[in-house]
Design an enzyme around this catalytic site. Structure first.
Site, mmCIF file in Angstrom:
data_model
loop_
_atom_site.group_PDB
_atom_site.id
_atom_site.type_symbol
_atom_site.label_atom_id
_atom_site.label_comp_id
_atom_site.label_asym_id
_atom_site.label_seq_id
_atom_site.Cartn_x
_atom_site.Cartn_y
_atom_site.Cartn_z
ATOM 1 N N ASP A 296 -30.115 23.360 30.604
ATOM 2 C CA ASP A 296 -29.234 23.084 31.560
ATOM 3 C C ASP A 296 -27.490 23.624 30.653
ATOM 4 O OD1 ASP A 296 -26.745 23.223 33.808
ATOM 5 O OD2 ASP A 296 -28.304 21.417 34.508
HETATM 6 C C1 NOJ Z 1 -25.704 22.217 35.092
HETATM 7 C C2 NOJ Z 1 -25.858 22.560 36.636
HETATM 8 O O1 NOJ Z 1 -26.818 21.087 36.086
HETATM 9 C C3 NOJ Z 1 -26.690 23.271 37.502
HETATM 10 O O2 NOJ Z 1 -28.028 22.865 38.070
HETATM 11 C C4 NOJ Z 1 -26.247 24.490 37.090
HETATM 12 O O3 NOJ Z 1 -27.067 25.471 37.716
HETATM 13 C C5 NOJ Z 1 -25.289 24.863 35.499
HETATM 14 N N1 NOJ Z 1 -25.041 23.748 35.374
HETATM 15 C C6 NOJ Z 1 -24.619 26.822 35.818
HETATM 16 O O4 NOJ Z 1 -23.582 26.439 35.766
#
Ligand code: NOJ
Length: 741
Positions: A288
């Site tokens: 993430d």
């Molecule tokens: C953070 C989020 O936790 C995740 O769900 C998301 O896909 C990513 N950022 C990318 O935007």
């Protein structure tokens, strides 16, 4: 994925070998050959580039943006880009990669296409309330079709995190509290996004997230720690991720949390032992946003290189946004702290997905202007969004058939901050959705009741304490034949980094509701929110309540369909509604305890100031008709371990209109070697019944569906007595039992 190393000269021999296999296998093997040949040609820097993912500056979904991402693309230092969509833009970025880099390896474009891309569908928690797997799969299918028509190859969905704490804002992104319902929905979403074949132009690669147990963040605070037994992990939190793997998802994302002391992003147990070795996942794992960098803050990595080393060794293939792989991997290889084989493996997994998407055949195949023009917000896509929205609305209360309202009604007052609202309707994570295209509740009602006088008063804003509109709102209510009270949360009050410690109606809305309902007019309250709210007063005083979540682009039309009775609601809560925050975590499949609740005995498990029962149980939802359940039976009193347990029940529509019921089957294990939940959902069926009709509904269970983990590695089904409950919610009390021998 093919693990052998094959050099170009042996390709011909391999083709002869693979020709005995199935077409899918042949294709997989062909790709493996190409991937291996390509890796042979790559420098270490080029390999590390493939392991690096940066956001463009078109959209920001995390703390920081790397400004040099375009020059990184030209130098082959980045292999994938997210938050970039549109055929022009993706084409331009793709050209930078293909025209400037030595091996012309195409970029992979990812984005958070969570509940629609341009046509916004209901938020995932709302869709889960439909319990309608075909509709959910279709919603993801359409999202993929639109996303792929705008240059995207990859969505960061589905979120398969079980969530039992409504303070956690990200509950809105998942399918709620139950592992069984969560699993079938996660699988449906993967199938919808990926379609039959990733190579098809209207599909995108899915990404199972957030691996793992992110939904159990302590106290519902986002990004917080998770500490739980492995048995709980396996029984409750892992099944939906596993179902998504089994459905063929080709990528997975690590979660922000630590699990029992080890951050998910450096967790070898999760990423390698479980995901790959035990479940056979062969796609690639992306972190993430900045999760590798966050290993420093978790306090498990001493510096940048150490963080990169820990995560690669654990099983991460692609670094989202921290840039730590880019900064450190070459040095780590040179110092022999990590082996280049590990990098090759990660590159191979990523290139495989790029090949599967057909990007090496034509890097621009998703950036086609004609497709972009013809595949966005088409009437059939909008119709599907409207239908999904109607299927997602839960009727929580309907005293004396307050709803639906008479089509010839003269005056309707629409009161509250959600009445004319468009901005909030598309919810959080609304991708490239344009909220100005969302149909407001008022607009939907105006179209449905063209002859009615519709008075609109906001009364108050979603937030704040300004009550200056109360009087006008009250007067409007007094003038109306029917009042629709449209209340709720703002879209940003749920989603990422949007935890709340109080989950009541924000601002002055509760007070507004009391004034309006106390006028004595017939009132239906519509709640739009990304989580269950503590609406105790409304539950007793509002004659009708519709839980509408955030329904997306077609909100107003879908709600008008229900309010007018053109559509009979059938949705059921995918999550328990607590009475207050003190009850959290509260879910239907709790343990019995050694001292189950007894009102007459002090020393039993309860609170002094609130009942144990939730406000609304999991699985609950009313209809404009009524259903009864009778004659629940099993085909025989005793089953062997390899038998099918056959269950049947008679369901009747005892009301005046046709409707759909979602019949739920729960199982209770009476005595086992481990304590078991009071009951667990094991099956459900949607049944459409005309008024007065009766149907016999059959379920079939296999004994291995009613087992449990005796230890971390040992899943067993034990003999003994089991009860089955079937009904319209998790409190179903129609019971039968059988013995397993
Ligand atoms: C953070 C989020 O936790 C995740 O769900 C998301 O896909 C990513 N950022 C990318 O935007």
């Amino acid at each position: 994925m093919n693990k052998f190393k094959i050099f170009l000269p042996v390709i011909a021999a391999l083709f002869i070998f693979v020709s005995c296999n199935t077409p899918a296998q042949v294709k997989t093997d062909e790709i493996a050959v190409k991937v291996d040949s390509l890796i042979e040609l790559m420098t270490i820097e080029e390999k590390i580039g493939q392991l690096t993912l940066y956001t463009s500056d078109m959209d920001q979904t995390g703390a920081f943006i790397r400004k040099e991402y375009e020059s990184d693309i030209k130098q082959g230092k980045v292999g994938a880009i997210f938050n970039a969509y549109g055929t022009d833009y993706t084409h331009r970025l793709q050209e930078m990669a293909v025209n400037n880099t030595r091996l012309r390896i195409p970029l992979l474009f990812g984005y958070d296409v969570i509940h629609g891309h341009r046509t916004i569908f209901p938020v995932p928690l709302a869709e889960a309330a439909s319990w309608n797997l075909e509709a959910i799969q279709n919603a993801s299918r359409i999202a993929a079709e639109e996303a792929a028509a705008e240059g995207l190859h990859w969505t960061f969905a589905p979120m398969a995190d079980i969530a039992r704490d409504p303070r956690w804002g990200r509950m809105v992104e998942g399918a709620g509290e139950d592992p069984f319902l969560g699993s079938v929905i996660a699988a449906a979403r993967v199938k919808g996004f990926q379609g039959e074949n990733l190579t098809d132009l209207n599909t995108v690669a899915a990404c199972i997230k957030h691996f793992a147990a992110y939904g159990a963040s302590q106290a519902g605070r986002d990004y917080h720690a998770v500490d739980m037994s492995e048995i709980m992990l396996r029984e409750v939190y892992l099944p939906p991720y596993k179902a998504a793997v089994d459905a063929g998802a080709v990528t997975a994302m690590t979660s922000f949390n630590d699990l029992n002391g080890v951050p998910a992003t450096s967790n070898h147990f999760l990423l390698t032992e479980l995901l790959r070795d035990e479940w056979g996942f062969d796609g690639f794992v992306v972190t993430d946003y900045t999760s590798i960098m966050e290993l420093l803050y978790h306090g498990v990595a001493a510096d940048t290189a150490h963080a990169a080393e820990l995560s690669l060794e654990a099983g991460v293939d692609m670094d989202m946004q921290s840039g730590f792989f880019q900064q450190s991997l070459a040095k780590l290889v040179a110092e022999k702290r990590i082996s280049e084989d590990l990098i090759n493996q990660a590159v191979s997994r990523i290139l495989t997905v790029k090949f599967e998407l057909g990007l090496f055949d034509d890097p621009y195949r998703y950036s086609d202007k004609e497709r972009e023009k013809n595949n966005i917000m088409r009437p059939d896509q909008l119709d599907a969004a409207r239908d999904m929205a109607r299927k997602s609305v839960v009727l929580l209360r309907n005293e004396e058939n307050t709803l639906p309202i008479d089509k010839n009604i003269k005056t309707i007052a629409v009161i509250g901050p959600m009445g004319s609202n468009q901005r909030d309707l598309i919810g959080s994570w609304s991708a490239a959705g344009d909220w100005t295209k969302a149909v407001s509740l008022v607009k939907g009602l105006e179209e449905r009741f063209p002859n009615a006088n519709i008075i609109v008063e906001e009364g108050c804003a979603i937030e704040g304490n300004d009550k200056s509109g109360f009087k006008r709102a009250e007067n409007a209510a007094k003038k109306a034949d029917f009042v629709i009270l449209a209340l709720g949360e703002a879209y940003w009050m749920s989603g990422e980094a949007a935890s709340r410690s109080e989950i009541s109606l924000p601002g002055a809305q509760q007070e507004l509701a009391e004034i309006i309902i106390n006028t004595g007019k017939p009132v239906a309250t519509i709640i739009m929110s990304g989580r269950p709210l503590t609406i105790n007063w409304l539950a007793e005083n509002s004659p009708a309540i519709l839980q509408a979540w955030f329904l997306g682009t077609q909100s107003g039309h879908a709600l008008a369909d229900i309010i007018s009775g053109d559509y009979n609601p059938s949705a059921k809560l995918p999550v328990t509604f607590p009475r207050n925050v003190g009850q959290i975590p509260i879910y239907y499949s709790m343990k019995n305890t050694g001292r189950p609740f007894d009102a007459n005995s002090k020393y039993t498990s309860k609170y002094l100031d609130v009942p144990n029962e939730p406000l609304y149980p999991f699985g609950f939802g009313l209809s404009y008709t009524t259903f009864t359940y009778d004659n629940l039976s099993v085909s025989k009193p005793t089953y062997a371990m390899n038998d099918s347990i056959k269950v049947s029940v008679e369901i009747s529509n005892t009301g005046k209109v046709a409707g759909e019921e979602i019949a739920q089957l729960y199982v209770k294990d009476h005595a086992a070697s481990m304590t078991r939940p009071v009951r667990e959902l094991k099956a459900f069926k949607r049944v459409w019944l005309e008024a007065g009709a009766t149907a016999i509904v059959h379920f079939s269970l296999h004994p291995n569906q009613i087992g449990f983990y005796l230890s971390e590695k040992e899943y067993v089904t034990e003999p003994g007595k089991f009860s089955i409950f079937v009904g319209g919610n998790s409190n179903a009390n129609l019971e039968t039992s059988f013995e397993l021998k």
